[in-house]
Write an enzyme that holds these catalytic residues in place. Structure first.
Site, short mmCIF file in Angstrom:
data_model
loop_
_atom_site.label_atom_id
_atom_site.label_comp_id
_atom_site.label_asym_id
_atom_site.label_seq_id
_atom_site.Cartn_x
_atom_site.Cartn_y
_atom_site.Cartn_z
N GLU A 1 -8.45 -6.25 25.12
CA GLU A 1 -8.96 -6.65 26.43
C GLU A 1 -9.35 -5.42 27.24
O GLU A 1 -8.59 -4.45 27.30
CB GLU A 1 -7.90 -7.41 27.25
N GLU B 1 0.17 -9.59 24.92
CA GLU B 1 0.92 -8.72 25.85
C GLU B 1 2.41 -9.06 25.87
O GLU B 1 2.94 -9.61 26.84
CB GLU B 1 0.36 -8.90 27.27
C1 BG6 Z 1 -4.37 -9.86 30.91
C2 BG6 Z 1 -4.20 -11.25 30.36
O1 BG6 Z 1 -3.14 -9.42 31.32
O2 BG6 Z 1 -5.18 -9.70 32.02
C3 BG6 Z 1 -5.36 -12.18 30.63
O3 BG6 Z 1 -3.94 -11.20 28.98
C4 BG6 Z 1 -5.88 -11.97 32.03
O4 BG6 Z 1 -4.94 -13.49 30.39
C5 BG6 Z 1 -6.32 -10.52 32.18
O5 BG6 Z 1 -6.89 -12.84 32.41
C6 BG6 Z 1 -6.96 -10.21 33.51
O6 BG6 Z 1 -6.12 -10.62 34.54
P1 BG6 Z 1 -6.62 -11.54 35.73
O7 BG6 Z 1 -5.40 -11.77 36.54
O8 BG6 Z 1 -7.65 -10.75 36.44
O9 BG6 Z 1 -7.16 -12.77 35.11
#
Ligand code: BG6
Length: 487
Positions: free
Chosen positions: A385, A192
């Site tokens: 993701e 990201e």
């Molecule tokens: C993404 C990141 O932005 O979101 C991850 O690359 C992160 O590292 C994921 O865990 C989900 O966010 P969160 O704050 O719910 O863990």
């Protein structure tokens, strides 16, 4: 028209080193910037949210450095993946995962970032980890940098603001290419890359009170990351010509709140400033013209070196990648209701439901995103993701009934299938947090994404035992049937 996923479509799972590995004093690892993020299990939900995107200050940074402990700094223990990866990968093999995404901890290879020689123990760890993935029929998707850099690069050099970081990063990348290069199927130089704008400590390791002109510093850091990204691609052409190297953003898909032209314009500009600026540079190889105006109006100054433009132009990515959790709304109405989200807080969409953490769930937005990106760049896409952060309950019989997660995954995969039928070329899908890990935003364990439950609470207490959730069996079936059976 293609109606389903190809047999070689890569269904997989993703984690990051900072959130999973732990073992912060093992294997010659140095202290990294994520290790220093403070958490207090006594915080209320609101306090956790407030601290999610908090700016790092000199005081917080120094306090952490002098008193690092596992109770208040959960990124020191993670889920102990470093010591348990053998069993964790066995569970992933049982699920039938085709690709595993994790990130490499820079401070395991170069504990201080500027060391002369790499730490061989760190290299051995990744050799074993990635060999084991292949033995278990999983391809490797390696993020070179997922936020955590050796702290010395901040204390001594000021983080990504300093162009020397590009050289240190390149040295790190060269070592990776030479030692584990053949074991990695897909590379992401930066997780990201737009996070630097929305969370400058995570993304570009800036300490706010040390900057006179914070906004210019952010974009200077980002420029250095774009240069490092291009140099990584150039290096791969020399020593690892088959390498597949992607660019990644946190995708904030944005809709206009109404058909009022000003709202539509606001939505276009939000997309440009938050998303396309980054993908335009990495995939088209140049700074887009709309940013020249933005920099001028905001009085943002970036120092570029001779040759930078050519370097960016000649070294673009092979594929584009993104995280997708929610969508946002752009409105000129400053009183529009707001909603939380990944890295950003935005406007609420009255047509969508939200997760318990207020992230607006929008499966159709995934199809929209895939179409938009493919239309614009015409290169393959990889969904790096996607997943649902939720509170799970481990039952007495050690089961976890997470039907809400199954619904979330089903609806998103269904829309991904629609995008394939639309003609979008998608390489794979690595669902986020395949196994429960520490939340990146709120630094808590109780926000869980996994299809594998980890017995660990917000205080860092628990057996660290792993249990299969209902979603484990669902995803296993989805993978086995190439995404055909989503019931
Ligand atoms: C993404 C990141 O932005 O979101 C991850 O690359 C992160 O590292 C994921 O865990 C989900 O966010 P969160 O704050 O719910 O863990």
């Amino acid at each position: 028209m293609q109606t389903g996923f190809d047999d070689d479509f890569l269904f997989g799972g993703a984690i990051s080193s900072a959130q999973a590995d732990g073992a912060y004093q093992q294997g010659g690892k140095g202290v990294d910037t994520q290790n220093l993020r403070y958490f207090n299990a006594g915080w209320t939900r609101e306090q956790r949210d407030e601290n999610r995107n908090i700016n790092m200050t000199t005081l917080r940074f120094d306090t952490a450095l002098s008193g690092l402990n596992t109770a208040n700094y959960p990124f020191t223990h993670g889920i102990d993946f470093y010591n348990r990866y053998h069993d964790d990968l066995a569970l992933m093999e049982e699920m039938g995962l085709k690709v595993f995404r994790t990130s490499i901890d820079w401070s395991r290879i170069f504990p201080n970032g500027d060391d002369n020689e790499p730490n061989m123990e760190g290299i051995q760890y990744y050799i074993k980890l990635f060999d084991e993935c292949h033995q278990k029929n999983m391809k490797v998707f390696a993020t070179i940098l997922h936020y955590n850099i050796p702290v010395n690069l901040v204390t001594r050099y000021g983080g990504w603001k300093n162009r020397k970081l590009v050289d240190f990063y390149l040295k790190f990348v060269r070592v990776l290419f030479e030692t584990i290069g053949e074991r990695v199927d897909f590379w992401l130089p930066f997780n990201e890359i737009n996070a630097g704008k929305f969370n400058p400590y995570n993304g570009v390791c800036l300490i706010k009170d040390q900057e006179k002109d914070y906004d210019s510093a952010i974009f200077q850091c980002l420029h250095h990351q774009f240069i490092a990204n291009a140099l990584t691609i150039r290096l791969a052409k020399e020593i690892l010509p088959q390498a597949q190297i992607g660019g990644m953003i946190a995708r904030f898909t944005t809709y206009p709140a109404t058909c009022k032209p000003e709202d539509v314009l606001e939505s276009i500009q939000t997309e440009q400033y938050s998303n396309y600026f980054y993908t335009d540079i990495m995939a088209r190889g140049e700074y887009p013209s709309y940013m020249e105006r933005y920099f001028k109006e905001k009085n943002i100054k970036i120092k570029k070196a001779p040759g930078d433009e050519k370097l960016l132009r000649e070294n673009t990515v092979n594929f584009l990648s993104f995280s997708y959790y929610m969508s946002m709304v752009a409105s000129t109405d400053r009183n529009w209701a707001t909603s939380s989200g990944n890295l950003v807080t935005g406007n609420k969409n009255p047509y969508l439901k939200a997760s318990d953490w207020g992230w607006q769930i929008d499966p159709v937005g995934l199809r929209i995103t895939l179409n938009q990106l493919y239309d614009r760049y015409n290169i393959p896409l990889f969904i790096a993701e996607n997943g649902l952060g939720a509170k799970d309950d481990l039952e007495r019989d050690l089961s976890v009934h997470d039907s809400y997660r199954i619904d979330y995954l089903r609806e998103h995969i269904q829309q991904m299938k629609e995008a394939v039928a639309d003609g979008v070329k998608i390489i794979g899908y690595t669902m986020w947090g395949i196994i429960d890990i520490v939340s990146c935003g709120t630094i808590e364990m109780s926000k869980r994404y996994g299809v594998i439950y980890v017995d660990l609470d917000d205080e860092g207490k628990g057996s660290y035992q792993r249990y299969k959730k209902d979603s484990f069996y669902w995803y296993q079936k989805c993978i086995r049937t190439h995404g055909q059976d989503l019931d």
